[in-house]
Every structure is written in C-alpha cells, then in structure tokens.
Design a protein around this motif. Structure first.
Motif, PDB file in Angstrom:
ATOM      1  N   LEU A 271     106.682 101.054 -25.566  1.00  0.00           N
ATOM      2  CA  LEU A 271     107.471 101.314 -26.764  1.00  0.00           C
ATOM      3  C   LEU A 271     108.925 100.871 -26.590  1.00  0.00           C
ATOM      4  N   PRO A 272     109.210  99.590 -26.677  1.00  0.00           N
ATOM      5  CA  PRO A 272     110.597  99.126 -26.550  1.00  0.00           C
ATOM      6  C   PRO A 272     111.420  99.411 -27.807  1.00  0.00           C
ATOM      7  N   LEU A 273     112.706  99.657 -27.601  1.00  0.00           N
ATOM      8  CA  LEU A 273     113.696  99.756 -28.685  1.00  0.00           C
ATOM      9  C   LEU A 273     113.254 100.689 -29.816  1.00  0.00           C
ATOM     10  N   GLU A 274     113.298 100.214 -31.077  1.00  0.00           N
ATOM     11  CA  GLU A 274     112.995 101.086 -32.217  1.00  0.00           C
ATOM     12  C   GLU A 274     111.549 101.565 -32.259  1.00  0.00           C
ATOM     13  N   LEU A 275     110.690 100.902 -31.507  1.00  0.00           N
ATOM     14  CA  LEU A 275     109.275 101.274 -31.543  1.00  0.00           C
ATOM     15  C   LEU A 275     109.051 102.698 -31.041  1.00  0.00           C
ATOM     16  N   LYS A 276     109.933 103.180 -30.185  1.00  0.00           N
ATOM     17  CA  LYS A 276     109.798 104.544 -29.681  1.00  0.00           C
ATOM     18  C   LYS A 276     109.837 105.556 -30.821  1.00  0.00           C
ATOM     19  N   GLU A 277     110.854 105.471 -31.675  1.00  0.00           N
ATOM     20  CA  GLU A 277     110.977 106.418 -32.781  1.00  0.00           C
ATOM     21  C   GLU A 277     109.880 106.219 -33.829  1.00  0.00           C
ATOM     22  N   LEU A 278     109.540 104.957 -34.101  1.00  0.00           N
ATOM     23  CA  LEU A 278     108.513 104.678 -35.100  1.00  0.00           C
ATOM     24  C   LEU A 278     107.157 105.244 -34.679  1.00  0.00           C
ATOM     25  N   PHE A 279     106.821 105.065 -33.403  1.00  0.00           N
ATOM     26  CA  PHE A 279     105.536 105.565 -32.931  1.00  0.00           C
ATOM     27  C   PHE A 279     105.524 107.087 -32.878  1.00  0.00           C
ATOM     28  N   GLN A 280     106.635 107.677 -32.509  1.00  0.00           N
ATOM     29  CA  GLN A 280     106.701 109.134 -32.493  1.00  0.00           C
ATOM     30  C   GLN A 280     106.528 109.697 -33.900  1.00  0.00           C
ATOM     31  N   GLU A 281     107.167 109.081 -34.881  1.00  0.00           N
ATOM     32  CA  GLU A 281     106.990 109.508 -36.276  1.00  0.00           C
ATOM     33  C   GLU A 281     105.526 109.434 -36.688  1.00  0.00           C
ATOM     34  N   TRP A 282     104.883 108.335 -36.303  1.00  0.00           N
ATOM     35  CA  TRP A 282     103.479 108.144 -36.661  1.00  0.00           C
ATOM     36  C   TRP A 282     102.601 109.229 -36.034  1.00  0.00           C
ATOM     37  N   LEU A 283     102.836 109.526 -34.755  1.00  0.00           N
ATOM     38  CA  LEU A 283     102.064 110.570 -34.079  1.00  0.00           C
ATOM     39  C   LEU A 283     102.257 111.921 -34.752  1.00  0.00           C
ATOM     40  N   GLU A 284     103.506 112.273 -35.057  1.00  0.00           N
ATOM     41  CA  GLU A 284     103.789 113.578 -35.646  1.00  0.00           C
ATOM     42  C   GLU A 284     103.227 113.700 -37.058  1.00  0.00           C
ATOM     43  N   THR A 285     103.019 112.555 -37.710  1.00  0.00           N
ATOM     44  CA  THR A 285     102.455 112.555 -39.056  1.00  0.00           C
ATOM     45  C   THR A 285     100.935 112.621 -39.028  1.00  0.00           C
ATOM     46  N   HIS A 286     100.306 111.849 -38.151  1.00  0.00           N
ATOM     47  CA  HIS A 286      98.850 111.699 -38.179  1.00  0.00           C
ATOM     48  C   HIS A 286      98.104 112.528 -37.132  1.00  0.00           C
TER      49      HIS A 286
END
Length: 363
Positions: A271-286
C-alpha cells in the motif's frame, strides 16, 4: 501517541455502485484537505460518476525499467487510470501527477494515449532500439473496458506482430480473447505470453474489490481459451491479501492449472502513498470486523509499515507470515505441476518497421 500507522477516526463512507474506492480523497499534492466532521448536517450525496476519457498525446511510449525484482526492462502503458476500479491497485497514486484523486478519479477520469502505435513505430525504427519482451499491463490494464472502443492495445499488437517483436501481457479482462488471432500466431514463434491476474474465486468479494473486472470464473475461461490457442499462460495471484484472500492460494493455483495455465506467480499486497488510506476506507466499509486484523498482518509483512519499497522484499514481504506464504506457494507448485515448463520469448526474429522513419548515421 499511538505508533499504529492506520489509527484514525473517520465517518463511514457510502460506496458508489460499480466503483472500487469509497471516496475521492485528496492526493499528496493537494493544497487543501477536506475532512468529514459530524455536525449532524453531513450527508454523503456523491453524484453518479460517468467515465470521462481524455485523449493524451505522449512524446514517447516505451518506459524503461531498471528494477532488479521486475522481470522486464521495457513496458507500454496506453492508458492512465483504470475503469476496473480494483481497490488494491498500486497504480492509483500515479493519478496525483495529473492533479486528480487516486480514489474515484482514478477509475472514472481516464486518459488514452491514442497515438501509442504511431509512437511505438517510431521507436522500433530507431537503430538504438534493442528488442526484448515489451510488457503491456505493467501499470494499468491494457484491456480495461474502454479498450473495446479505442482499440489502442490491438493497434500496438498488430505492429508488434508485423515487427516480430516479443510481448508479455498482464490482464484480468476477457477482452483479450478478441486478439487471439494475433496472440496465437505470435505464440507459435515464441513471441507472446500472457499473465492472467486472479485475486479471489469468491464472486461476491470480487464484485466489491474489482467491480468492473471480469468475474473470477470468466477469467478461468479466458485462461482455457488462451491455452487452447497455444498461448502460454501464467496465473498471477495478485495481490495476496492477508486474512481476506490468502486461504485461496492453493485453490486458485489448482483451478488455473486445470484450465491450462502452465506457470504461476504471486505478489503480496502493498500500500504505497495514498493507497494506504484508500484501502483502509474500503476495509472499514466492506469488511469492518476484519479490518484491523488485515492491516496488522500487512504491517507484519512489510517490516511494521503498510509498504516497504526495498528491492527483493516489496513484492513478497518478509517475516514469519511471508515465509509461510512462500512455502505454501512452492508446495502448491509441486502438487499442480505449475512452473515445470519454462517459457522463453525470442528477440532474434525482430525486424524494424518497413515504412518507419530511418535514423541516419552522423558520419
């Protein structure tokens, strides 16, 4: 203060149907950052997101690579952004260079290098060009949905076939079947191979993780059709997501081998750069109940961080968990017979474009 790299407090997001990211968060270059504040007036009312395609004329088309852990030294990326919307895509942060978000913009604001084949013709005609397998799909998928209309990948393949230049393609799209005529002919001369990316066999999970990509079962069918046409196929289990998809590793390899794949490889989630926050958002949503566990295991793999860029480690990770995945993968290869056949592409047949520009000597 906590040392947890993922510790944040945020309001829940409302995912958009048919899209992977659940927000359009700002990039690292944005001058301002917007945050949700629960003042009881907030409403998540994002308008529908049509796909917008912009024509882009590049100055060159071949990207050269010197990374020791990547098995190619030159690649072509005809598209910026990818409509497949895979939430884990490491290419997402690149959209920041366009002044756009690596989130929803990445999968809805696309750029097409419409003159890619013409640019490639000029590069292949140069005496300085040294042929080696060109990688298509090293960044974004060359067969994402807009390729059906723009046909840039098809044009590039037609040129490579004419020049008898080796090519390696990575995709998760069934659209590659359209070009079986070219690929099968090139494969007979050891000029083409294909990697089909397969992350999970769970259709429900794939629908939210890779919303506009072909279903897992459809990709297995594509593997079969390519193999029957004589095209050597590698199944790429990428990425392996700790806790979420890692249990499927052996099953994916078994099914891929049964459908005709002859080789396999895998890549751990990073999870480089912005991908860290984007993936965390996705996990917390789904998958909110698994989110903390997945993120903690991911940090174990990458030395306590969501991503470690060290050559030799960034693709597979390190530590006890990463070593367990390596051992399971090697054992699965023995059981399935995958990787027992070597695939080598040849550059000896290359010929420069007949009608391409010539490069004269200075003397």
């Amino acid at each position: 203060m906590s040392d947890d790299p993922f510790e944040t407090t945020r309001l829940p997001n409302s995912p958009k149907k048919g899209r992977g990211a659940v927000s359009n968060r700002e990039s690292r270059y944005s001058e301002t950052i917007r945050e949700k504040i629960d003042d009881r007036w907030w409403s998540e009312d994002i308008p529908s997101l049509p796909t917008i395609v912009t024509r882009e004329s590049a100055r060159s088309i071949i990207t050269h690579n010197r990374s020791p852990d990547i098995p190619f030294d030159q690649s072509i990326n005809a598209y910026r952004g990818c409509e497949h919307g895979c939430i884990y895509c490491y290419a997402r942060p690149g959209h920041a260079y366009m002044g756009l978000s690596p989130g929803l913009d990445f999968e809805s604001r696309l750029f097409v290098k419409f003159d890619a084949a013409a640019l490639l013709r000029k590069e292949l005609a140069k005496k300085t060009h040294r042929p080696s397998p060109l990688a298509l799909g090293a960044n974004t998928d060359p067969y994402q949905p807009i390729e059906k209309e723009w046909r840039v990948t098809r044009q590039v393949l037609e040129l490579l076939q004419n020049c008898r230049h080796p090519v390696s393609i990575t995709t998760k799209s069934a659209l590659i079947e359209r070009d079986l005529d070219i690929l099968s002919a090139m494969a007979r001369e050891h000029l083409a191979q294909v990697q089909i990316s397969l992350t999970t066999l769970d259709k429900g999970l794939a629908r939210i993780m890779e919303p506009r990509a072909a279903s897992p079962q459809r990709r297995l069918q594509t593997i079969r059709l390519l193999a029957e046409a004589g095209v050597p196929v590698t199944v790429l289990v990428a990425p392996v997501v700790p806790i979420l998809t890692d249990a499927e590793l052996e099953t994916i390899l078994t099914h891929a081998a049964a459908h005709g794949a002859i080789r396999a490889d895998y890549i751990m989630l990073r999870l480089p750069l912005e991908l860290k926050e984007l993936f965390q958002e996705w996990l917390e949503t789904h998958v909110p109940l698994k989110a903390r566990h997945i993120l903690a295991r991911l940090c174990d793999i990458h030395g306590g961080k969501p991503y470690r860029s060290s050559f030799g480690l960034r693709q597979t990770g390190s530590g006890i968990y990463a070593e367990l995945i390596r051992k399971r993968f090697r054992l699965a290869l023995k059981k399935t017979g995958l990787n027992s056949i070597d695939v080598r592409l040849t550059s000896k047949l290359f010929r420069r474009p007949d009608d391409g520009p010539t490069q004269t000597s200075l003397f």
